[in-house]
Scaffold this motif. Structure first.
Motif, short mmCIF file in Angstrom:
data_model
loop_
_atom_site.label_atom_id
_atom_site.label_comp_id
_atom_site.label_asym_id
_atom_site.label_seq_id
_atom_site.Cartn_x
_atom_site.Cartn_y
_atom_site.Cartn_z
N UNK A 410 29.53 -28.17 12.03
CA UNK A 410 29.68 -26.77 11.60
C UNK A 410 28.33 -26.09 11.40
N UNK A 411 27.30 -26.86 11.04
CA UNK A 411 26.00 -26.27 10.70
C UNK A 411 25.07 -26.26 11.90
N UNK A 412 24.30 -25.17 11.97
CA UNK A 412 23.22 -25.10 12.95
C UNK A 412 21.99 -25.76 12.32
N UNK A 413 21.15 -26.41 13.13
CA UNK A 413 19.99 -27.10 12.58
C UNK A 413 18.93 -26.14 12.05
N UNK A 414 18.99 -24.87 12.43
CA UNK A 414 18.01 -23.88 11.96
C UNK A 414 18.73 -22.77 11.21
N UNK A 415 18.16 -22.36 10.09
CA UNK A 415 18.75 -21.26 9.32
C UNK A 415 18.56 -19.94 10.04
N UNK A 416 17.50 -19.87 10.82
CA UNK A 416 17.24 -18.67 11.62
C UNK A 416 16.59 -19.13 12.92
N UNK A 417 16.69 -18.29 13.93
CA UNK A 417 16.11 -18.66 15.21
C UNK A 417 16.96 -19.71 15.91
N UNK A 418 16.36 -20.31 16.93
CA UNK A 418 17.09 -21.28 17.75
C UNK A 418 17.23 -22.62 17.03
N UNK A 419 18.42 -23.19 17.11
CA UNK A 419 18.69 -24.52 16.57
C UNK A 419 19.71 -25.22 17.44
N UNK A 420 20.23 -26.32 16.96
CA UNK A 420 21.24 -27.06 17.72
C UNK A 420 22.34 -27.50 16.78
N UNK A 421 23.55 -27.69 17.36
CA UNK A 421 24.65 -28.37 16.71
C UNK A 421 24.90 -29.66 17.47
N UNK A 422 25.41 -30.67 16.77
CA UNK A 422 25.55 -32.00 17.39
C UNK A 422 26.97 -32.51 17.26
N UNK A 423 27.25 -33.56 18.06
CA UNK A 423 28.50 -34.30 17.98
C UNK A 423 28.22 -35.73 18.45
#
Length: 624
Positions: A410-423
């Motif tokens: 559910x969470x993006x790795x970055x609070x702002x800007x580009x990030x990633x989600x994983x599975x």
């Protein structure tokens, strides 16, 4: 009253560890150490030098080995185990002292060889090791006297009243022509003469202590009885140089009849001197060593022993050429041996079923080592080279495989800007198994997907922002932060190009994170193809509950279980319009009613009408 070591009646003086009469153990030095050098070449290797005057000598192997200790004088004379001949354990004279050579039982003992001697030595001796296998360590220890002390060897041979380094003086009036002080050097065959004097017993002038008055003896011509030699003692050996002593009895000077010794003055009794006897050599004999350990712990093996031709002379046993023993039958040097009957391997069970229903697994069986009495014993009792296999691989044929994956985090790795989600993605067979397998193909689903929570505000210096939340709520994930190069101005920070800070070490912008174990989670495959292209079909996927170790589990929340089936393509079916498909006649409805569309001519001439009827019929059949 007792006699002290100074030979005075009533004296309480004793010899200390340095060999000094009345000493306080400070006149000598204990020398000890361990020879642990690693040796490579076979043969004799010098270990330690025993100096002249050493006492309490102890040379001991720290554990049993196939090596041997050897002893040689500095003049080159072999004392023990020289010239590649191994002597039997026993007592050997050398360096002015007697060495005791010990070799513990080869089978029942783990102790090593040793040389022991009380000393003192009258020459420098060298200790060697005959190296045949890795050195277990040689411990050596001996005592040497300090400076300006009385030689312990002189003390051992001193007679009452003998001068000790000038401590006692000889009265000038004493004159005994046949009691001069003689010093002889004890020399063994093949040994150069030593330089240390060994004073022979009975060769010392008598001397009375100054505080004692000598007893007045009657004139010799007035004595009625005197001492007379009446014979000699029996020789100590029958061959090979023994020793004997004269025997003196008290007799009447005139009749020469033996009388009680009380009639003679005991102070005038001659001191018996040792005399050599039976000087001819003893016949040679076979010296039989101890049997070695059996070459096998069970079953038929071999054992060996050393046989040497030896001869006794002067209280010493010498190794001689074997032809001297040809008059005797030579004992066997090898023999068969069997400590016990060997145990054997037994297969106690059949093979188990394969550990997997498909693919490559393992199967086992029970294999035991059994003694000749039928008892189960340790595996070491049997020949390990002949042990039957108790485990082997089994192939149950290929397994169907699929990629299993969890939902996106559910969470993006970055609070702002580009990030990633994983599975999580794992390749599993289509049956429950604890063995993750490879072989699902190269089209591995992605474990990350990009995400963006909006642009980030400008930051400060190399300035590193705070770490984002972990990309996963459990298990392994990643955290990110923004790192920028800034310059501080009055009240503000100017953002610069990164190359402006290139000479500085840049802080990391990403790191791994682990909040807690995930426990069991639901995994599912991709959706299958829809069963229909229109008017409502369905598609399916496989769903499993897996633990952190990717094994089947029953701990997942049933309410969170993903759907295994869902509807798809619910839109109405719309026929494709072909502009070339038209009716060429106005009465094509008659062709349809007469069911002539099955013929190619009418299907082409009345294309639109025949196609409309065909679509209605297929829809009706699909609803049925």
């Amino acid at each position: 009253q007792s006699i002290g070591c100074d030979d005075y009646l009533g004296s309480d003086k004793v010899i200390d560890k340095c060999g000094i009469c009345g000493g306080d153990n400070t006149a000598c030095k204990v020398v000890s150490g361990v020879f642990k050098h690693t040796l490579t070449n076979l043969g004799y290797h010098k270990i330690v030098e025993i100096p002249e005057g050493a006492t309490k000598i102890n040379i001991t192997e720290m554990s049993k080995s196939n090596n041997y200790l050897a002893l040689r004088s500095r003049s080159g004379r072999s004392i023990i185990n020289g010239n590649w001949a191994i002597d039997r354990p026993g007592r050997y004279e050398g360096g002015g002292t007697m060495f005791t050579y010990k070799r513990p039982n080869e089978i029942s003992s783990t102790a090593g060889e040793s040389f022991l001697a009380d000393g003192p030595t009258n020459e420098v001796l060298d200790v060697y090791m005959i190296h045949q296998q890795p050195n277990p360590g040689i411990h050596y220890e001996y005592i040497i006297p300090g400076d300006n002390v009385i030689s312990p060897q002189l003390l051992a041979h001193r007679r009452p009243g003998e001068p000790l380094n000038g401590q006692l003086g000889m009265p000038e009036s004493t004159n005994h022509e046949d009691e001069d002080l003689h010093r002889e050097t004890d020399t063994l065959p093949g040994q150069p003469a030593g330089t240390f004097p060994v004073i022979q017993p009975g060769r010392f002038p008598s001397h009375q202590p100054e505080n004692q008055v000598p007893a007045v003896q009657p004139p010799r011509q007035n004595r009625e009885h005197n001492w007379k030699q009446i014979g000699k003692t029996e020789c100590t050996t029958t061959c090979g140089k023994g020793s004997q002593y004269p025997v003196f009895h008290c007799v009447n000077r005139i009749t020469h009849e033996e009388v009680s010794e009380s009639y003679c003055d005991s102070s005038t009794k001659p001191i018996p001197e040792e005399e050599a006897c039976n000087l001819f050599p003893c016949p040679a004999f076979w010296d039989i060593g101890e049997w070695s350990e059996c070459s096998k712990t069970c079953g038929l093996g071999m054992q060996h022993r050393q046989i040497l031709c030896r001869q006794m002379y002067a209280n010493r046993t010498l190794t001689v050429q074997q032809y001297r023993c040809h008059h005797l039958e030579k004992p066997e040097t090898t023999s068969t041996c069997q400590l016990k009957i060997c145990s054997e391997w037994q297969i106690r069970t059949e093979w188990t079923s394969c550990s997997v229903p498909c693919g490559v697994g393992q199967r086992t069986r029970d294999v035991k080592c059994v003694s000749n009495l039928g008892d189960i014993v340790d595996d070491e009792e049997c020949n390990m080279k002949l042990r039957p296999n108790d485990i082997e691989n089994c192939d149950m044929g290929p397994c169907a495989k699929s990629w299993f994956l969890t939902e996106w985090s559910d969470r993006c790795s970055a609070e702002c800007g580009d990030g990633v989600r994983t599975r999580s993605v794992v390749c599993m067979t289509n049956h429950v198994s604890s063995l993750p397998l490879e072989g699902c193909g190269n089209n591995r689903p992605s474990e990350t997907t990009p995400c963006n929570n909006g642009p980030c505000a400008g930051k400060v210096e190399w300035f590193a922002g705070g770490w984002t939340q972990c990309s996963t709520e459990c298990g392994s994930g990643t955290q990110q932060r923004e790192v920028i190069c800034v310059r501080k101005t009055e009240g503000n920070f100017d953002v610069l190009n990164s190359y402006e800070c290139s000479y500085l070490e840049k802080p990391p912008s990403q790191q791994s994170c682990y909040l807690k174990p995930c426990g069991s989670k639901w995994f599912h495959t991709e959706w299958s193809t829809c069963s229909k292209s229109c008017e409502g079909g369905f598609r399916v996927r496989e769903v499993r509950c897996l633990s952190d170790e990717m094994t089947a589990s029953s701990q997942c929340d049933p309410q969170l279980k993903p759907e295994e089936k869902e509807p798809c393509n619910t839109q109405d079916c719309t026929p494709e319009i072909d502009e070339n498909c038209k009716d060429k006649y106005y009465n094509c409805n008659v062709v349809v009613q007469a069911r002539l569309c099955v013929y190619t001519y009418y299907k082409t001439a009345c294309c639109a009408s025949c196609t409309r009827v065909a679509n209605r019929q297929s829809g009706f059949l699909g609803r049925r």
